[in-house]
Motif scaffolding. Structure first.
Motif, PDB file in Angstrom:
ATOM      1  N   ARG A 165      21.081  33.800  45.469  1.00 20.32           N
ATOM      2  CA  ARG A 165      21.159  34.412  46.813  1.00 20.32           C
ATOM      3  C   ARG A 165      21.136  33.370  47.674  1.00 20.32           C
ATOM      4  O   ARG A 165      20.072  32.699  47.499  1.00 20.32           O
ATOM      5  N   ARG A 166      22.009  33.128  48.534  1.00 21.31           N
ATOM      6  CA  ARG A 166      21.879  32.066  49.633  1.00 21.31           C
ATOM      7  C   ARG A 166      20.848  32.438  50.613  1.00 21.31           C
ATOM      8  O   ARG A 166      20.747  33.616  50.976  1.00 21.31           O
ATOM      9  N   THR A 167      20.451  31.524  51.347  1.00 21.99           N
ATOM     10  CA  THR A 167      19.689  31.692  52.581  1.00 21.99           C
ATOM     11  C   THR A 167      20.373  32.591  53.645  1.00 21.99           C
ATOM     12  O   THR A 167      19.679  33.016  54.622  1.00 21.99           O
ATOM     13  N   GLY A 168      21.813  32.339  53.681  1.00 22.32           N
ATOM     14  CA  GLY A 168      22.527  32.843  54.595  1.00 22.32           C
ATOM     15  C   GLY A 168      22.777  34.173  54.526  1.00 22.32           C
ATOM     16  O   GLY A 168      23.518  34.719  55.338  1.00 22.32           O
ATOM     17  N   GLN A 169      22.103  35.030  53.884  1.00 24.37           N
ATOM     18  CA  GLN A 169      22.259  36.462  53.821  1.00 24.37           C
ATOM     19  C   GLN A 169      21.944  37.245  54.994  1.00 24.37           C
ATOM     20  O   GLN A 169      21.068  36.894  55.662  1.00 24.37           O
ATOM     21  N   ALA A 170      22.720  38.328  55.109  1.00 19.89           N
ATOM     22  CA  ALA A 170      22.688  38.951  56.412  1.00 19.89           C
ATOM     23  C   ALA A 170      22.219  40.280  56.122  1.00 19.89           C
ATOM     24  O   ALA A 170      22.837  41.250  55.328  1.00 19.89           O
ATOM     25  N   GLY A 171      21.024  40.687  56.400  1.00 20.27           N
ATOM     26  CA  GLY A 171      20.364  41.863  56.062  1.00 20.27           C
ATOM     27  C   GLY A 171      20.528  42.475  54.745  1.00 20.27           C
ATOM     28  O   GLY A 171      19.986  41.392  53.945  1.00 20.27           O
ATOM     29  N   ASN A 172      20.650  43.589  54.293  1.00 21.43           N
ATOM     30  CA  ASN A 172      20.837  43.774  52.948  1.00 21.43           C
ATOM     31  C   ASN A 172      22.300  43.789  52.280  1.00 21.43           C
ATOM     32  O   ASN A 172      22.826  44.466  51.299  1.00 21.43           O
ATOM     33  N   THR A 173      23.080  43.136  52.919  1.00 22.96           N
ATOM     34  CA  THR A 173      24.392  43.123  52.625  1.00 22.96           C
ATOM     35  C   THR A 173      24.796  41.791  51.388  1.00 22.96           C
ATOM     36  O   THR A 173      23.718  41.474  50.959  1.00 22.96           O
ATOM     37  N   LYS A 174      25.748  41.865  50.710  1.00 24.12           N
ATOM     38  CA  LYS A 174      26.022  41.017  49.630  1.00 24.12           C
ATOM     39  C   LYS A 174      26.752  39.568  50.063  1.00 24.12           C
ATOM     40  O   LYS A 174      27.236  39.001  49.516  1.00 24.12           O
ATOM     41  N   ILE A 175      26.551  39.419  51.368  1.00 22.22           N
ATOM     42  CA  ILE A 175      27.123  38.124  52.013  1.00 22.22           C
ATOM     43  C   ILE A 175      26.535  36.875  51.309  1.00 22.22           C
ATOM     44  O   ILE A 175      27.156  36.038  50.802  1.00 22.22           O
ATOM     45  N   GLY A 176      25.264  36.883  50.947  1.00 20.12           N
ATOM     46  CA  GLY A 176      24.510  35.809  50.374  1.00 20.12           C
ATOM     47  C   GLY A 176      24.486  35.730  49.072  1.00 20.12           C
ATOM     48  O   GLY A 176      23.897  34.858  48.180  1.00 20.12           O
ATOM     49  N   SER A 177      25.049  36.674  48.273  1.00 19.16           N
ATOM     50  CA  SER A 177      25.182  36.523  46.754  1.00 19.16           C
ATOM     51  C   SER A 177      26.197  35.616  46.221  1.00 19.16           C
ATOM     52  O   SER A 177      27.184  35.324  46.790  1.00 19.16           O
ATOM     53  N   VAL A 178      25.529  34.803  45.272  1.00 19.47           N
ATOM     54  CA  VAL A 178      26.627  34.143  44.478  1.00 19.47           C
ATOM     55  C   VAL A 178      26.208  34.072  43.142  1.00 19.47           C
ATOM     56  O   VAL A 178      25.267  34.289  42.587  1.00 19.47           O
ATOM     57  N   GLU A 179      27.506  33.407  42.283  1.00 16.96           N
ATOM     58  CA  GLU A 179      27.391  33.611  40.832  1.00 16.96           C
ATOM     59  C   GLU A 179      27.933  32.391  40.441  1.00 16.96           C
ATOM     60  O   GLU A 179      28.781  31.595  40.932  1.00 16.96           O
ATOM     61  N   SER A 180      27.265  31.864  39.221  1.00 17.86           N
ATOM     62  CA  SER A 180      27.668  30.599  38.456  1.00 17.86           C
ATOM     63  C   SER A 180      28.988  30.990  37.740  1.00 17.86           C
ATOM     64  O   SER A 180      29.300  32.151  37.386  1.00 17.86           O
ATOM     65  N   ARG A 181      29.723  30.220  37.497  1.00 20.89           N
ATOM     66  CA  ARG A 181      30.793  30.041  36.594  1.00 20.89           C
ATOM     67  C   ARG A 181      30.125  30.510  35.277  1.00 20.89           C
ATOM     68  O   ARG A 181      28.998  30.086  34.636  1.00 20.89           O
ATOM     69  N   PRO A 182      30.976  31.151  34.312  1.00 18.78           N
ATOM     70  CA  PRO A 182      30.493  31.591  32.920  1.00 18.78           C
ATOM     71  C   PRO A 182      30.135  30.414  32.291  1.00 18.78           C
ATOM     72  O   PRO A 182      31.142  29.553  32.050  1.00 18.78           O
ATOM     73  N   TYR A 183      29.190  30.158  31.515  1.00 17.62           N
ATOM     74  CA  TYR A 183      28.808  29.235  30.543  1.00 17.62           C
ATOM     75  C   TYR A 183      28.692  29.593  29.028  1.00 17.62           C
ATOM     76  O   TYR A 183      28.074  30.642  28.958  1.00 17.62           O
ATOM     77  N   THR A 184      29.448  29.140  28.277  1.00 16.18           N
ATOM     78  CA  THR A 184      29.596  29.657  26.729  1.00 16.18           C
ATOM     79  C   THR A 184      28.901  28.469  25.846  1.00 16.18           C
ATOM     80  O   THR A 184      29.240  27.440  25.800  1.00 16.18           O
ATOM     81  N   PHE A 185      27.996  29.196  24.791  1.00 13.82           N
ATOM     82  CA  PHE A 185      27.373  28.202  23.943  1.00 13.82           C
ATOM     83  C   PHE A 185      27.424  29.017  22.487  1.00 13.82           C
ATOM     84  O   PHE A 185      27.160  30.066  22.407  1.00 13.82           O
ATOM     85  N   PRO A 186      28.002  28.216  21.587  1.00 14.54           N
ATOM     86  CA  PRO A 186      28.124  28.909  20.230  1.00 14.54           C
ATOM     87  C   PRO A 186      26.964  28.531  19.147  1.00 14.54           C
ATOM     88  O   PRO A 186      26.763  27.415  18.942  1.00 14.54           O
ATOM     89  N   PHE A 187      26.514  29.474  18.762  1.00 13.86           N
ATOM     90  CA  PHE A 187      25.408  29.427  17.781  1.00 13.86           C
ATOM     91  C   PHE A 187      26.039  29.856  16.328  1.00 13.86           C
ATOM     92  O   PHE A 187      26.777  30.616  16.265  1.00 13.86           O
ATOM     93  N   GLU A 188      25.418  28.941  15.210  1.00 21.63           N
ATOM     94  CA  GLU A 188      25.709  29.231  13.812  1.00 21.63           C
ATOM     95  C   GLU A 188      24.596  30.072  13.334  1.00 21.63           C
ATOM     96  O   GLU A 188      23.355  29.817  13.208  1.00 21.63           O
ATOM     97  N   ILE A 189      25.017  31.558  13.003  1.00 18.54           N
ATOM     98  CA  ILE A 189      23.915  32.535  12.401  1.00 18.54           C
ATOM     99  C   ILE A 189      23.985  32.280  10.755  1.00 18.54           C
ATOM    100  O   ILE A 189      25.173  32.147  10.326  1.00 18.54           O
ATOM    101  N   CYS A 190      23.009  32.279  10.311  1.00 16.37           N
ATOM    102  CA  CYS A 190      22.980  32.158   8.871  1.00 16.37           C
ATOM    103  C   CYS A 190      21.545  33.319   8.382  1.00 16.37           C
ATOM    104  O   CYS A 190      20.885  33.659   9.240  1.00 16.37           O
TER     105      CYS A 190
END
Length: 239
Positions: A165-190
């Motif tokens: 959440r950014r500090t620019g949020q207004a009240g309880n709205t979602k104006i300040g909500s941010v998300e990162s781009r998806p990051y994917t990592f592959p594990f080898e399972i054994c």
């Protein structure tokens, strides 16, 4: 009529483009630079300077969680000249959404959201966060892998999206909500690929017997059965 319809279509297209642009901008505020892991078996401190593992094997023969750390960066520029006189480029991290995809079939608990320390990241700064996959997921993978031929490997892809959440949020709205781009990592399972049995003489015993780690008695990397050989805790680990 045609003119009005064309105008409405143009307006709808502009609104959709604006929404897409806003979404992209929100994803650009917070970025996942890379995944990192502990430098040594007993060096359980992450500074953020560690390199991304080229590969990471996880041995689900042992009762372990799966973990990975991420370097998050607030991609905004520090704004000390804001109208309030307070730097408003800060982003407060709130949670992480995790999605799992397994090449060996379905896995229990393949999507979940985890709470993280609500650290604040000023503009231009970075923070390191460790994400752990619940032990129930490892148990599900153990059931699958134990039924496969010895030496089998499957891939578990872990996709993470961090929310803040950014500090620019207004009240309880979602104006300040941010998300990162998806990051994917592959594990080898054994199943058993990291098991390292030792002569009894290396484990406080005598004779020609060997001592192997068990499902519940094992020593790996900072409490995880991944990335290094897995020994019995009573054994002296070769240098």
């Amino acid at each position: 009529m045609i003119s009005k319809l064309s105008s409405r279509l143009a307006l709808a297209g502009l609104m959709a483009l604006t929404a897409m642009s806003a979404c992209v901008q929100e994803q650009d505020y917070l970025i996942v630079e890379r995944a990192i892991w502990f430098d040594g078996r007993d060096n359980c401190v992450l500074t953020g300077s560690e390199a991304t593992p080229l590969a990471m094997s996880v041995d689900v023969k042992f009762d372990t969680r799966i973990g990975l750390a991420f370097v998050l960066t607030n991609n905004q520029t520090t704004n000390v000249n804001s109208n309030t006189g307070i730097d408003d480029s800060e982003i407060q991290i709130e949670s992480a959404e995790v999605s799992l995809s397994f090449s060996g079939g379905g896995v229990d608990g393949n999507a979940f959201e985890v709470s993280v320390p609500t650290n604040s990241i000023p503009g231009g700064s970075s923070e390191t966060l460790l994400i752990q996959v619940p032990a129930s997921v490892s148990a599900s993978l153990r059931t699958t892998m134990s039924a496969l031929p010895a030496g089998s490997y499957e891939t578990l892809e872990m996709e993470v999206v961090f929310k803040g959440r950014r500090t620019g949020q207004a009240g309880n709205t979602k104006i300040g909500s941010v998300e990162s781009r998806p990051y994917t990592f592959p594990f080898e399972i054994c199943y058993g690929c990291l098991e390292a049995c030792q002569p009894a003489t290396n484990c406080g015993g005598e004779g020609d017997e060997v001592v192997c780690p068990t499902e519940t008695e094992w020593a790996g990397s900072c409490g995880f059965a991944q990335g290094v050989g897995i020994f019995h805790p009573a054994c002296t680990i070769p240098s």
